[in-house]
Design an enzyme around this catalytic site. Sequence first.
Site, short mmCIF file in Angstrom:
data_model
loop_
_atom_site.label_atom_id
_atom_site.label_comp_id
_atom_site.label_asym_id
_atom_site.label_seq_id
_atom_site.Cartn_x
_atom_site.Cartn_y
_atom_site.Cartn_z
N PHE A 153 45.69 67.21 43.16
CA PHE A 153 46.41 68.48 43.23
C PHE A 153 47.91 68.24 43.07
O PHE A 153 48.73 69.01 43.56
CB PHE A 153 46.09 69.20 44.55
CG PHE A 153 44.62 69.44 44.74
CD1 PHE A 153 43.97 70.45 44.03
CD2 PHE A 153 43.86 68.65 45.58
CE1 PHE A 153 42.60 70.64 44.16
CE2 PHE A 153 42.50 68.84 45.73
CZ PHE A 153 41.85 69.85 45.02
N LEU A 268 54.72 83.27 42.77
CA LEU A 268 54.90 84.68 42.45
C LEU A 268 56.22 84.86 41.69
O LEU A 268 56.82 85.92 41.72
CB LEU A 268 54.92 85.53 43.73
CG LEU A 268 53.58 85.75 44.41
CD1 LEU A 268 53.76 86.55 45.70
CD2 LEU A 268 52.61 86.51 43.49
N LYS A 269 56.66 83.78 41.06
CA LYS A 269 57.95 83.84 40.36
C LYS A 269 57.72 84.35 38.95
O LYS A 269 57.00 83.73 38.15
CB LYS A 269 58.54 82.42 40.35
CG LYS A 269 59.95 82.36 39.93
CD LYS A 269 60.88 82.35 41.15
CE LYS A 269 62.32 82.41 40.70
NZ LYS A 269 63.05 83.54 41.18
N ALA A 270 58.34 85.51 38.65
CA ALA A 270 58.16 86.10 37.32
C ALA A 270 59.10 85.44 36.31
O ALA A 270 60.11 84.85 36.68
CB ALA A 270 58.45 87.59 37.40
N CYS A 278 48.32 71.53 32.47
CA CYS A 278 47.24 71.82 33.42
C CYS A 278 46.79 73.27 33.33
O CYS A 278 45.65 73.54 32.92
CB CYS A 278 47.71 71.47 34.82
SG CYS A 278 48.15 69.74 34.94
N LYS A 281 45.33 74.72 29.89
CA LYS A 281 44.05 74.15 29.46
C LYS A 281 42.96 74.35 30.52
O LYS A 281 41.81 74.59 30.19
CB LYS A 281 44.21 72.69 29.07
CG LYS A 281 44.12 71.68 30.17
CD LYS A 281 44.11 70.28 29.62
CE LYS A 281 44.30 69.24 30.70
NZ LYS A 281 43.29 69.13 31.73
C1 UGA Z 1 49.56 72.29 38.54
C2 UGA Z 1 49.13 72.54 39.99
O1 UGA Z 1 50.18 73.20 40.69
C3 UGA Z 1 48.78 71.23 40.69
O2 UGA Z 1 48.29 71.48 42.02
C4 UGA Z 1 47.69 70.51 39.88
O3 UGA Z 1 47.35 69.27 40.45
C5 UGA Z 1 48.21 70.27 38.46
O4 UGA Z 1 48.52 71.55 37.87
C6 UGA Z 1 47.12 69.59 37.68
O5 UGA Z 1 46.07 70.18 37.47
O6 UGA Z 1 47.29 68.43 37.35
P1 UGA Z 1 51.82 71.46 37.34
O7 UGA Z 1 51.14 71.76 36.05
O8 UGA Z 1 52.53 70.17 37.51
O9 UGA Z 1 50.77 71.53 38.57
O10 UGA Z 1 52.90 72.58 37.54
P2 UGA Z 1 53.15 73.81 38.52
O11 UGA Z 1 54.25 73.49 39.43
O12 UGA Z 1 51.91 74.29 39.10
O13 UGA Z 1 53.70 74.88 37.46
C7 UGA Z 1 52.91 75.30 36.33
C8 UGA Z 1 53.68 76.30 35.50
O14 UGA Z 1 53.76 77.55 36.17
C9 UGA Z 1 55.12 75.90 35.15
O15 UGA Z 1 55.34 76.21 33.79
C10 UGA Z 1 55.96 76.79 36.02
O16 UGA Z 1 57.23 77.07 35.48
C11 UGA Z 1 55.10 78.04 36.11
N1 UGA Z 1 55.32 78.86 37.30
C12 UGA Z 1 55.08 78.34 38.54
C13 UGA Z 1 55.75 80.17 37.17
O17 UGA Z 1 55.95 80.67 36.03
N2 UGA Z 1 55.92 80.93 38.29
C14 UGA Z 1 55.70 80.43 39.53
O18 UGA Z 1 55.86 81.20 40.50
C15 UGA Z 1 55.27 79.11 39.66
#
Ligand code: UGA
Length: 450
Positions: A153, A268-270, A278, A281
């Site tokens: 995770f 919840l960040k827009a 991740c 896909k």
């Molecule tokens: C995500 C999961 O959060 C991890 O728990 C998981 O282990 C991982 O995938 C995986 O499957 O390997 P990650 O892809 O590193 O982690 O990135 P996140 O921090 O989850 O962000 C994903 C995307 O969502 C980013 O582009 C981020 O900018 C975006 N995001 C995130 C938003 O647009 N709004 C938010 O409120 C949060």
Amino acid sequence: MRLTVIGCGYVGLVTGACLAAAGHEVFCTDIDSKRIDQLKVGKVPIYEEHLEEVLNHAVAEKKISYTSDPGEAIRAGEVIFICVGTPPKNSGEADLSAIDHVARQIAQEAQASKIVVEKSTVPALTGKQLQKALAAYSRGGDMKFHVASNPEFLREGTAVGDFFHPDRIVVGVEDEVSAKKLREIYAPILQKKFSCPIHAGKCPDAPSELLITTINSAELIKHASNSFLALKISYANVIADLCERIGADVEEVTHAMGLDPRIGTQFLKAGLGFGGFCFPKDIQAFIHLSSSMGIDFEMLKAAETVNKQRIDRYFEKIHKALWVVKGKRVAVLGLAFKANTDDIRFAPALEVIRRLLAEGAEVHASDPEAISRTKAFFPNITYHEDPYEALKGADAALVCTEWKSFRELDWERAGKFMARRLVIDGRNLYSPQTMQKLDFDYHCFGRPQH
Ligand code: UGA
């Protein structure tokens, strides 16, 4: 314990490094021998905070070693972690050929019984196939392979911290031997018996839980978690669109929503939506898996559609504010799919640049870590290490990644040398009031323009 890690990407390297820091002896291998050569001379092929430090320490302590000979690595460990890629096929289905290849290698190279742990993100029921493949290709005799699932995770950018201080460790097993071994492997993490590179003796008190489940459940937990987070982001993005129509502020709305512990403030960040290797896909693979089981996961399809439309919404803002894009000098701040990583896979910024170029803009890009990776995709745009250089003479600044250094930019200074004081913020980093006071034409997602 002697452990093998197959695949030295984000997941494999972080897993190997942190398990070595927890006192195990780790043997890493990768099909890419150049990567192994780099690692052998101390070069970490990816940027991940604290990773280099943890790896160097493990090398110095002789707790980690690298080999491009898979057989050597397979024979060395009693537990083998499979950390290879599972990219999407055109259909959205996960491509499991690397897992299949590794399964055959393990079966053919092992000379004793092994516990084989799937750590790569895989659809439910992969464990069953893995078990079959290991048995089918094994050389027979008394050798036994126990399969387990141990989904990760980790978030890129904070992966080392996430590994050392997990909310939960999920271990899917079908036998007692595997459960016992995996408990042993993670005992130093649960008991906080490792030298933490982040908190220097003051680690957070929050206890981490190890959950033993079935393999099917463990596999499902991973996809169900990522998809739920993606759903949350898309939900916030639709609320942002609604806020724009109504004249409400999405930051106020989501903050207040999130204070309800049943909802929570995170994810919840827009803005420009989710990217990376991740969520996009995994959501597709989960839709595909559900459909193969006769379940139409409409809700997830909608989340995916909403996410794809974020770039269209962004371009509506760009066209409204900048009018004609052709011939304009545009500063793109942020290339990585999120802050604190150099990963640009499925990064919204790449699609933004592709469309800007198609419309004839002159693109000047800046990012603290992702410039060299982006050059391979867009060799003909101009890159600046210093964001202020990218902003010089710019008709507009487009903020695509939420880097702290961008959050702290001195816009008063930048405004003096931009051709036009226009910021179109894809990550809602700044206060509209402050930007207005600085005489900027400021556009963002779901917040009233002042
Ligand atoms: C995500 C999961 O959060 C991890 O728990 C998981 O282990 C991982 O995938 C995986 O499957 O390997 P990650 O892809 O590193 O982690 O990135 P996140 O921090 O989850 O962000 C994903 C995307 O969502 C980013 O582009 C981020 O900018 C975006 N995001 C995130 C938003 O647009 N709004 C938010 O409120 C949060």
